[in-house]
Design a protein around this motif. Structure first.
Motif: not given
Length: 162
Positions: A41-46, A58-59, A66-68
């Motif tokens: 997810l660090w590659r997806c700025p969202m 960190g959750s 998204v975390a789910q």
């Protein structure tokens, strides 16, 4: 690509060129070794959200919606080797379990036990091989089994032999 993986995962990987490419990338990351985090997810700025850095983030740095999807990913690396000799048949098994740690969001290796597989995984092995993981009969295999969840909560399982 990671935004596509997230969106297609949430939708159950619907049939499209984009989702086929996203699923292929997810499978490439998890097979055979080293196993990479399937959803990075660090590659997806969202939309500019701070979604974390490699090795965690960190959750609480990503929205719960998204975390789910991230936290529902469960990966098992399985191997079974069966030999026959004068003393009978010997079965050698190995399991390694990976997933995202709920407290930190890091991709981690969890303790696993060859004799205590979750029911869904045991069912998947029996459907795929016709035998239980510990059965002395049957053929050996090496595979990755990944279970994910879509927006309806339905589980998707993917078996990849290598």
């Amino acid at each position: 690509m990671d935004c596509a993986i997230l969106l297609c995962l949430a939708g159950g990987f619907p049939a499209s060129a984009e989702c086929s490419a996203a699923k292929a990338e997810l499978i490439r990351r998890i097979t055979p070794w080293p196993v990479e985090p399937p959803l990075q997810l660090w590659r997806c700025p969202m939309g500019g959200h701070n979604v974390g850095l490699p090795g965690g983030g960190g959750s609480d740095s990503i929205p719960p919606e998204v975390a789910q999807y991230r936290d529902a990913i469960e990966l098992w690396q399985l191997s079974k080797h069966v030999t026959s000799g004068s003393g009978g048949r010997d079965v050698y098994t190995s399991t390694v379990r990976y997933g995202y740690a709920p407290s930190s969001g890091e991709w981690v290796r969890f303790p696993s036990n060859d004799n205590a597989l979750p029911e869904w995984l045991d069912d998947t092995i029996r459907q795929r091989t016709g035998k239980g993981f510990q059965d002395e009969y049957g053929r050996g295999f090496r595979s990755i089994v990944v279970r994910m969840q879509d927006y309806t909560g339905a589980s998707m399982t993917e078996w990849v032999s290598y």
